[in-house]
Design a protein around this motif. Structure first.
Motif: not given
Ligand SMILES: [Zn+2]
Length: 460
Positions: A416, A419, A422, A424-426, A428
């Protein structure tokens, strides 16, 4: 409306008083060393024979430029310029001029967030390449915030094997200020009637789609309603640089995660029209928890949102070696969790926002963690959405407005943590938070007695 974010003449006229910020001093010292490396006067004749600039390379170059500017790494930014540059329509300027211009800029706006989008790269006959992109920006200091987007035209050339900027132009379109904006372009504004979450998500996607952004940017970024623009969100960065909270599986303090996420969330909120939102304690001073809520109270925020990143009980932590150091981790738990205080004067409204937040996070593919119930006996108000009661949490209890604390994820979990590093994850994550805030802000409080603590936290 034409001005320049980075080289604005108005900005240059500002007094240099703010330039005494300590971060600037550090930057200026390190610049000396860095400048020496580039003291080679690469003339245009020295330019390497054309190795065609790829779209990826151009995009990456722009990204790195703004990443360096966001972390106020002026030497790294200056190193991306050629010895002399056709600079913002002012004619040829050298690096020391640009450096001083950038220093004034970051002195005025110590908190910066940039998102370059829709970068195109067109190689030219002479070996240079034209790069164009759209930039969303949000800037903040102690007293002011501003945001908007700009269209950018750069020319890059490979000089001594290194890509450098030989021409830079930026045309800025600041966001309209809420209340003053009387001419929103109708099709870009969301209808005020209730839309499903799905519709809302779709129309947002259209708003930030790069094609759209490059064509009709001013329409796309127009605050949707004055009501949203007037809605004030106080964002609290959990902990401080000195007392950083949890420590991640790779030894990074929670504060770093909190600060980065809040900065990105703030930028996103600005770009969606929540132009009056602010960050509590952006400088990371050692302020008391009560003071954090007091700042939100003084500024009449409509919503208080504290951002944290989670850990687990010490007894669950194991040791591993990473980067030559022993760190603690636990991969057994993952996910977000949401907390409210039933002692907050707007407890029902806090629960309403917390519920919207849980739904938005679930819809965006995140899962809640239930370990706070197992490990700390924290009362679970909504198991499905990961909503807990934490009645005596100071910031939540003393805020006068609806207040929620979000643990974004568990950073002692090695997967986690990765993730969460990154973009992109943040993206989202901040997208889901923004969606929940929009929903909450555009729906009036359920009842007049929303100030009473709810008997049950069951959602409808
Ligand atoms: Zn924390």
């Amino acid at each position: 409306m034409k001005s320049v974010t980075k080289a604005n003449s108005a900005m240059r006229n500002l007094t240099v008083a703010a330039a005494t910020l300590s971060c600037m001093v550090i930057c200026m010292f390190s610049y000396g060393a860095r400048a020496a490396e580039f003291n080679l006067t690469p003339n245009q004749e020295n330019a390497a024979p054309l190795t065609k600039l790829s779209a990826d390379e151009g995009t990456e170059f722009v990204k790195e430029y703004y990443a360096a500017l966001s972390r106020v790494d002026i030497p790294a930014v200056v190193a991306k310029f050629a010895e002399t540059v056709d600079y913002e329509g002012e004619g040829q300027r050298d690096r020391s001029y640009i450096r001083s211009d950038l220093e004034k800029y970051v002195a005025r706006w110590p908190i910066l967030s940039f998102k370059p989008e829709a970068t195109t790269v067109s190689p030219k006959e002479d070996g240079s390449a034209a790069v164009t992109f759209n930039l969303s920006y949000s800037l903040a200091n102690d007293t002011k915030t501003t945001s908007g987007h700009s269209t950018n035209n750069w020319i890059l050339r490979r000089i001594n094997e290194k890509l450098q900027i030989i021409s830079q132009r930026e045309v800025v379109h600041p966001n309209a200020r809420p209340g003053l904006d009387k001419s929103p372009i109708p099709e870009a504004v969301e209808p005020e009637e209730a839309l499903s979450d799905e519709d809302l998500a779709k129309s947002r996607k259209a708003q930030v789609a790069p094609e759209r952004a490059s064509k009709a940017t001013s329409a796309a970024k127009t605050p949707r309603t004055n009501a949203l623009g007037d809605f004030v969100i106080a964002l609290d960065i959990g902990h401080s640089p000195l007392r950083g909270g949890a420590i991640s599986a790779r030894g990074v303090s929670e504060y770093q995660f909190n600060r980065r996420l809040v900065t990105e969330l703030y930028a996103k909120l600005q770009s969606f029209g929540f132009t009056r939102s602010f960050i509590i304690n952006p400088e990371g001073e050692e302020i008391h928890l009560i003071k954090r809520a007091a700042v939100a109270n003084e500024r009449n925020a409509d919503l208080f949102l504290a951002i944290h990143h989670d850990s687990v009980k010490d007894t669950y932590l194991k040791k591993w070696e990473t980067d030559g150091k022993i760190q603690k981790y636990c991969d057994d738990f993952h996910g977000y969790s949401i907390f409210i205080s039933r002692k907050n004067p707007k407890a029902a409204e806090s629960a309403r926002f917390a519920t919207a937040l849980g739904s938005a996070l679930l819809n965006a593919g995140f899962t809640p963690t239930l370990h706070h119930a197992e490990q700390e006996n924290r009362p679970l108000l909504d198991r499905e959405k990961g909503l807990y009661a934490f009645d005596d949490l100071v910031v939540l209890k003393t805020a006068k407005m609806p207040a929620v604390l979000l643990e974004c994820g568990i950073i002692v979990n090695r997967i986690e943590e990765e993730k969460l590093t990154t973009p992109e994850y943040r993206d989202r994550l901040t997208g889901a938070i923004e969606l929940a805030i929009s929903k909450f802000a555009s729906t009036p409080a359920a009842t007049a007695n929303s100030s009473q603590a709810p008997a049950k936290q069951q959602e409808n």
